[in-house]
Every structure is written in C-alpha cells, then in structure tokens.
Write a protein that holds these residues in place. Structure first.
Motif, PDB file in Angstrom:
ATOM      1  N   GLY A  65       0.828  -1.204   0.000  1.00  0.00           N
ATOM      2  CA  GLY A  65       0.000   0.000   0.000  1.00  0.00           C
ATOM      3  C   GLY A  65       0.860   1.250   0.000  1.00  0.00           C
ATOM      4  N   GLU A  66       0.218   2.371   0.304  1.00  0.00           N
ATOM      5  CA  GLU A  66       0.917   3.653   0.357  1.00  0.00           C
ATOM      6  C   GLU A  66       0.396   4.459   1.542  1.00  0.00           C
ATOM      7  OE1 GLU A  66       0.533   5.708  -3.345  1.00  0.00           O
ATOM      8  OE2 GLU A  66       1.431   4.101  -4.531  1.00  0.00           O
ATOM      9  N   ALA A 122       0.022  -1.748  -5.110  1.00  0.00           N
ATOM     10  CA  ALA A 122       1.184  -0.938  -4.724  1.00  0.00           C
ATOM     11  C   ALA A 122       2.474  -1.756  -4.766  1.00  0.00           C
ATOM     12  CB  ALA A 122       0.979  -0.357  -3.331  1.00  0.00           C
ATOM     13  N   ASN A 123       3.604  -1.023  -4.845  1.00  0.00           N
ATOM     14  CA  ASN A 123       4.910  -1.673  -4.977  1.00  0.00           C
ATOM     15  C   ASN A 123       5.705  -1.730  -3.678  1.00  0.00           C
ATOM     16  OD1 ASN A 123       4.650  -2.116  -7.764  1.00  0.00           O
ATOM     17  ND2 ASN A 123       5.252  -0.022  -8.208  1.00  0.00           N
ATOM     18  N   SER A 124       5.112  -1.268  -2.581  1.00  0.00           N
ATOM     19  CA  SER A 124       5.846  -1.266  -1.323  1.00  0.00           C
ATOM     20  C   SER A 124       4.933  -1.713  -0.181  1.00  0.00           C
ATOM     21  CB  SER A 124       6.395   0.139  -1.023  1.00  0.00           C
ATOM     22  OG  SER A 124       5.336   1.078  -0.952  1.00  0.00           O
ATOM     23  N   VAL A 125       5.566  -2.140   0.918  1.00  0.00           N
ATOM     24  CA  VAL A 125       4.807  -2.556   2.096  1.00  0.00           C
ATOM     25  C   VAL A 125       4.405  -1.310   2.866  1.00  0.00           C
ATOM     26  CG1 VAL A 125       4.970  -3.726   4.322  1.00  0.00           C
ATOM     27  CG2 VAL A 125       5.908  -4.811   2.273  1.00  0.00           C
TER      28      VAL A 125
END
Length: 229
Positions: free
Chosen positions: A30-31, A39-42
C-alpha cells in the motif's frame, strides 16, 4: 530448505524434493499506511494477515482444482502460514495479470476522462511487468511477444485462464453477498510440459471486494469467506 527469494508479502524456499515452500508474512502492500493491492511497497503489517491470506488462498485453489483450472498448489499448513507448491517458471522476470469488473484504482486514474468511478467493466484483462523501479508498467500482447516474454498463443491462454479464474472467485464471493471489483493474479509455466498455470496466491491482499458499498479489508474478507454457515 534453501531460501530463494525474500518478497514483500512472502518468502520462497526450495525443498529437497524439487517443490517449493511459500511462507506468508503479515505485511500488506500500500501507500501511506493504506492498503492497496497494486502498490509496490509494504505499507502496513497486521498480526494474522499471513495466516488469513493463506486460508483464503487454500480455499480458492481447492475450488479451482474442482473445476479443472491448473495451479501450482499442492497443500497448505495454516498454522505455520506455509504453502507447498510445484516448481514454476515465471514469464520474463514476472507478470501481474489483473481482471477488472469495476473502474477503480489505477484503471480509474489512467482512464478517468472516459469512465466514471466504479463504472462496470466486462472482465477487462490487463498485464503489467513486475518492475518496481518502473512502476510495474502496462504491456500489451504484441510487446510481450516481441520481447520474447510469452508468445501470442500463450497470451491467449493466459487471458482465458484469467477470466475463468476471476469468474470462480467472483462467484464464490457472491455467495456471501460480496462483489469483486478487481483481482490480481500471477501465472507461470508449471511441470515438464510447461503448462500455463496460476501461481502465487488468491487472497484479500490481491483483490478489491465490497459488501453493501463498503470495502472489505483483507482479514475481514478471509473471516467472512471461511466462516461456517
């Protein structure tokens, strides 16, 4: 066991018999602390998220097996948050395949000039490259073939499997009065014959699902779907 890959939401180990073990984590993508399956990140970590995600994944993989849809699934241990799977070869360095029933998320951000928020879509399928550095760019059938990631025939099969798999998930959610807005899958070549099959997971962390107009968080979705009637 030999660790092969440490991912955002799960780690991958190679077993001595040639199969693989996926260890589910409690991390969600998520963000700014808000969950987002694309999303590309935790963004956050929730106790029990790994077990909940695995429980729902086991449920859906077993439903797919009943319908003859190929997957890499062998078995799962909910207590240990692990899943044993067949070896799979990913396309290129990995593809994500999204099936969309409603115009939300990145689809709405891209095409909002032409579509209303939440507008119905006809099981629209899109493919992105797994490439965090470049924001998981969209890619079409011609480019996939041109870059030798997968052939046009394989793309056709991939699209068919995506729609069939999404339809099974949608149908099962509907039994609990839940509507599937979109879902993200991963596929690979499995076995000696390199059969295209579903890999990775099917959990609340890779879909958007709503009930009575309210978004259902991943853990809540698992609880609803797995509770006894």
């Amino acid at each position: 066991m030999e660790i092969i890959y440490e991912g955002k939401t799960k780690d991958v180990y190679k077993l001595e018999n040639g199969n693989y073990l996926l260890k589910f984590k409690d991390d969600l993508t998520g963000e700014d602390g808000v969950f987002d399956p694309g999303a590309n990140s935790v963004a956050l970590s929730i106790d029990g998220a790994g077990q909940a995600g695995l429980g729902l994944t086991k449920f859906f993989f077993e439903k797919l097996a009943e319908k003859g849809i190929p997957t890499h699934y062998i078995d799962a241990d909910i207590e240990k948050a692990t899943m044993t799977v067949k070896a799979a070869e990913v396309f290129g360095e990995g593809l994500e395949v999204i099936c969309r029933y409603r115009a939300v998320g990145s689809f709405l951000r891209r095409y909002g000039k032409y579509v209303e928020d939440g507008e119905q879509l006809d099981a629209y399928v899109e493919v992105t490259l797994k490439d965090d550095e470049r924001g998981d760019p969209l890619i079409n059938k011609d480019a996939l073939a041109m870059l030798d990631i997968l052939s046009k025939a394989e793309y056709k099969k991939l699209k068919e499997l995506t729609k069939k798999t999404a339809a099974v998930v949608k149908e099962e959610l509907a039994k609990k009065d839940i509507e599937l807005f979109d879902i993200k899958f991963e596929f690979g070549r499995v076995g000696e014959d390199k059969e295209i099959a579903l890999i990775d997971e099917i959990s609340g962390s890779n879909m958007r699902a709503y009930k009575d107009g309210e978004y259902i968080e991943p853990l809540a979705l698992s609880k609803i779907m797995l509770e006894e009637e």
